[in-house]
Structure formats: C-alpha cells, structure tokens
Design a protein around this motif. Structure first.
Motif, mmCIF file in Angstrom:
data_model
loop_
_atom_site.group_PDB
_atom_site.id
_atom_site.type_symbol
_atom_site.label_atom_id
_atom_site.label_comp_id
_atom_site.label_asym_id
_atom_site.label_seq_id
_atom_site.Cartn_x
_atom_site.Cartn_y
_atom_site.Cartn_z
ATOM 1 N N LYS A 22 15.198 19.098 1.343
ATOM 2 C CA LYS A 22 14.552 18.137 0.455
ATOM 3 C C LYS A 22 13.894 18.832 -0.731
ATOM 4 N N MET A 23 13.928 18.221 -1.913
ATOM 5 C CA MET A 23 13.140 18.754 -3.031
ATOM 6 C C MET A 23 11.679 18.642 -2.638
ATOM 7 N N SER A 24 10.951 19.758 -2.729
ATOM 8 C CA SER A 24 9.603 19.748 -2.169
ATOM 9 C C SER A 24 8.621 20.517 -3.051
ATOM 10 N N LYS A 25 7.370 20.005 -3.051
ATOM 11 C CA LYS A 25 6.309 20.651 -3.825
ATOM 12 C C LYS A 25 6.066 22.069 -3.351
ATOM 13 N N SER A 26 6.319 22.290 -2.051
ATOM 14 C CA SER A 26 5.915 23.571 -1.475
ATOM 15 C C SER A 26 7.053 24.595 -1.444
ATOM 16 N N ASP A 27 8.242 24.244 -1.945
ATOM 17 C CA ASP A 27 9.338 25.223 -1.978
ATOM 18 C C ASP A 27 8.914 26.404 -2.859
ATOM 19 N N THR A 28 9.095 27.627 -2.338
ATOM 20 C CA THR A 28 8.640 28.797 -3.103
ATOM 21 C C THR A 28 9.468 28.998 -4.376
ATOM 22 N N THR B 24 -5.391 18.733 5.148
ATOM 23 C CA THR B 24 -4.871 19.174 6.455
ATOM 24 C C THR B 24 -4.196 20.544 6.375
ATOM 25 N N VAL B 25 -3.866 20.969 5.151
ATOM 26 C CA VAL B 25 -3.336 22.325 4.955
ATOM 27 C C VAL B 25 -4.412 23.116 4.194
ATOM 28 N N PRO B 26 -5.091 24.074 4.880
ATOM 29 C CA PRO B 26 -6.274 24.691 4.285
ATOM 30 C C PRO B 26 -6.074 25.263 2.882
ATOM 31 N N PHE C 46 0.856 -1.191 0.000
ATOM 32 C CA PHE C 46 0.000 0.000 0.000
ATOM 33 C C PHE C 46 0.888 1.235 0.000
ATOM 34 N N SER C 47 0.519 2.226 -0.820
ATOM 35 C CA SER C 47 1.194 3.516 -0.675
ATOM 36 C C SER C 47 0.256 4.640 -1.091
ATOM 37 N N GLY C 48 0.615 5.853 -0.697
ATOM 38 C CA GLY C 48 -0.230 7.008 -1.000
ATOM 39 C C GLY C 48 0.600 8.201 -1.426
ATOM 40 N N ILE C 49 -0.063 9.088 -2.139
ATOM 41 C CA ILE C 49 0.609 10.325 -2.540
ATOM 42 C C ILE C 49 -0.405 11.463 -2.437
ATOM 43 N N GLN C 50 0.050 12.598 -1.958
ATOM 44 C CA GLN C 50 -0.890 13.706 -1.757
ATOM 45 C C GLN C 50 -1.149 14.473 -3.054
ATOM 46 N N PRO C 51 -2.405 14.854 -3.282
ATOM 47 C CA PRO C 51 -2.702 15.675 -4.460
ATOM 48 C C PRO C 51 -2.451 17.143 -4.144
ATOM 49 N N THR C 52 -1.222 17.541 -4.215
ATOM 50 C CA THR C 52 -0.934 18.936 -3.880
ATOM 51 C C THR C 52 -0.155 19.625 -5.005
#
Ligand code: AMP
Ligand code: TRP
Length: 347
Positions: A208-214, A56-58, A15-21
């Motif tokens: 870390k390489m991140s989706k949320s890095d500006t 969880t992040v509005p 099982f694994s998951g990934i966030q739709p962000t």
C-alpha cells in the motif's frame, strides 16, 4: 425505572478520521479526503484529525502539534468547508477517551488479536508495541459511535476496524436492549468508493502507498512540487509490456494497474476508457499525461496548504469551533450511554 434518552439517532450521519502523521499522500487524498468533500454537499458530516490515534506510535509524538495543523491544512485546502462539515481534533473532545474505556470493557482480546493493521504495525517486536496501538481500533469505535454515525468513508484498509466497531455496537445493544426495549446503536456501514480504494506504492504494486514507507519515491505527497511529481511518476515501476486494450490483461501487472487506477481517480474516467486512449502506446507518454493530471489537481491544494500553514491561528480557530460543535453532540450521547450502563448519577 424508564430511562429518558437525551440523544437522537440521526437518519444519516457521516464520521471519518485521519491521523496527523505527516506525509499526506495521494492515497489519503483519493481514498479518503476526496470522498469526504463529495459527502459534505448532501450530508451531516463530522471529520476528525485523530491525534490520540497518532500517539499510539511514540515517534509520532515528536511533532504532533505541527502534524495536526498540517493535516488540518491539507483537509481544508482540499475542500472541506468548516461551514458545511464539523472539523475538529480528537483530543479536544475528551468524551472520545471516556467512551474508549467503556468499549475496552466490551471488546475481547480475541477480537483485537485478529486485527491485521496491528500485526503489520507492531511487526516482529510485538511486545514492544504500545498498549494504545493494540487497543487503537477500540478508540476508533468510540470515535464513530460517540456521534451515532451511520456511515464511515474510509479506504479498504479500515474495513476490518469497521467490522470491529459493529461487533462492539452489537454487543452493547444485546447487553442493554432489555433496559431500553430497543437497540441503542445503529450499526455503522463503511463507504468505500471509487477506483482508489487502495492506492499502491509506486515502487511495489503489492504494498500500500503509505506515509511511513522509508522510500519517498514510493508516494506522491500533497506537499510535493511539480518537478518532484514528474520525477516520481517517471521513475514509478512498470514492466516491459505495452499498454493493453483489455483490463483483464492487467491481472498480473499490479504496478501498471495501480497507475491506471490513479489516472482513473484523477480524471473521473474508467480504466476501460483510459486503456482505449493509450493502448499500444508506451508508458512514457501515459506517464507524462498522468503527471499533468496529478499536478493539475494537487498544485492548488499545495499552494493553499502553504498559505494556511503561514496562518496557523486560523487553523486553530477552525479546530476549536469544530470541537465545540462536536462536543455538544458527544456529550449527550455519552451521558445516555452512562445512564444505560448505570454508572452516572450526576446528569
Ligand atoms: P491514515 O493515513 O492511516 O490515517 O489514513 C487516512 C485515510 O486514508 C483512511 O481512510 C485510509 O483508509 C486512507 N488511506 C490511507 N492509505 C491509503 C491508500 N494507500 N489507498 C487508499 N486509501 C488510503
Ligand atoms: N484508523 C483510521 C486510519 O488509520 C483513522 C481513524 C481513526 C478513523 N478514527 C476513525 C477513520 C474513525 C474512520 C472513522 O485511517
């Protein structure tokens, strides 16, 4: 009274998951999705687009439907085959939230207080974070244990959440093994594969390489075109030293090491082999070769993602079919759990 269980423990289930962000990047691709594809050839695999986690992040709520479809498109375009794996969006299977509540009554605040991802995401304004963000790892434990999964392919950043999942499973087992004469949950193990356990930012080899890095230049997105990839790799931070021939010489050079790890993941070669190929040369030539490799893998995925995003009904159908299959398994396990606890008189 003896309890008759409906659910079976599979000998191996992934099982694994990934966030739709949004902004899926090569860290997600190499650290997670690529491993998912390998595993589906041999094993019973269930993969989820975890929209309830994204909530969880509005801010993520502003575009959650489109992001869910985009991440599903990326996963399908990368090679997850809905005939081989179950692919679904988490909120379509309500058993996840029901089990999360039960686990909220097992997990201790002290366990959650140790979670580094919460500390990182909540930042200095802890009181302003949602309760959902705090109990995020409890929902993740529910995702995994609802299917009695045995193995969970993730990037290194999720290891601590897996440990918490095991703590919750053990605590449930110890509380109820007298009722059952055996443990109900198998303790799931992480699968952390390859040189891409943790792909770092192209601008800072320590984060870390991140989706949320500006800074968009910090990552290669799966939707980037060839020019963007060339430019981002060209501008990726390195240092003044030439390419060494020995991996130990990369110890204090996190940016260079990160680029070699990315090269290794895309080429399926070892960092040692790559250093042999490029040692003594400057970074310009290496970077050009790296861009070519990335483009070669990513461009067909980007093309297929765009095609799927123009056929959203097709994606929705795949997710609904997957949800129906997932729900059949989830329902049996949840009924068993409620029976074991003694809170279900209906089934
Ligand atoms: P997320 O984007 O947080 O939903 O992560 C989805 C998956 O990608 C998880 O298995 C993460 O561990 C993995 N992942 C995210 N960022 C990275 C990264 N920089 N390097 C390797 N794996 C990553
Ligand atoms: N927390 C994971 C991440 O941020 C996503 C996730 C949610 C997950 N539920 C899961 C991963 C269950 C593996 C198993 O990457």
């Amino acid at each position: 009274m003896k309890i008759m269980l409906k659910s079976k423990q599979p000998s191996k289930r992934i099982f694994s998951g990934i966030q739709p962000t949004g902004n899926l990047h090569i860290g997600n691709y190499l650290g997670a999705i690529k491993n998912w594809i390998k595993l589906q050839e041999e094993d019973d695999c269930i993969y989820s687009i975890v929209d309830l986690h994204a909530m969880t992040v509005p801010n993520n709520l502003l575009d959650i439907k489109n992001s869910t479809l985009e991440v599903a498109a990326a996963v399908i375009a990368s090679g997850i085959d809905p005939k081989k794996s179950i692919l679904f969006n988490q909120s379509n299977v309500p058993q996840h939230t029901e089990l999360a509540w039960i686990f909220n009554c097992i997990a201790r605040i002290g366990w959650l207080n140790r979670m580094t991802q919460f500390k990182e995401k909540a930042g200095k304004k802890k009181d302003n974070a949602t309760v959902g963000l705090f109990s995020y790892p409890v929902l993740m434990a529910a995702d995994i244990l609802l299917y009695k999964a045995t193995h969970v392919p993730v990037g290194e950043d999720q290891k601590q959440h897996l440990e918490l999942t095991r703590d919750i499973a053990s605590s449930f087992n110890t509380t109820f093994n007298k009722t059952l004469d055996k443990d109900f949950f198998h303790l799931p193990e992480p699968i952390i594969l390859g040189p891409a356990k943790r792909i770092m930012s192209l601008r800072d080899g320590k984060s870390k390489m991140s989706k949320s890095d500006t800074s968009d230049g910090s990552r290669i997105n799966l939707m980037d075109n060839k020019d963007q990839i060339y430019q981002k790799i060209k501008r990726a931070k390195t240092d003044q030293h030439p390419i060494p021939d020995n991996i130990n010489d990369l110890d204090d050079r996190p940016e260079a090491l990160n680029l070699f790890n990315i090269y290794a993941s895309f080429s399926n070669k070892s960092v040692k082999e790559i250093l042999q190929q490029f040692s003594g040369k400057g970074f310009a030539q290496f970077k050009e070769s790296l861009s070519d490799l990335i483009i070669n893998d990513i461009s067909p995925i980007t093309k297929e993602m765009k095609h799927l995003m123009n056929n959203k009904d097709e994606i929705i159908k795949i997710l609904i079919d997957g949800s129906n299959k997932a729900q059949e398994i989830a329902n049996e396990v949840l009924i068993d759990i409620k029976k074991i606890i003694g809170i279900n008189f209906k089934d």
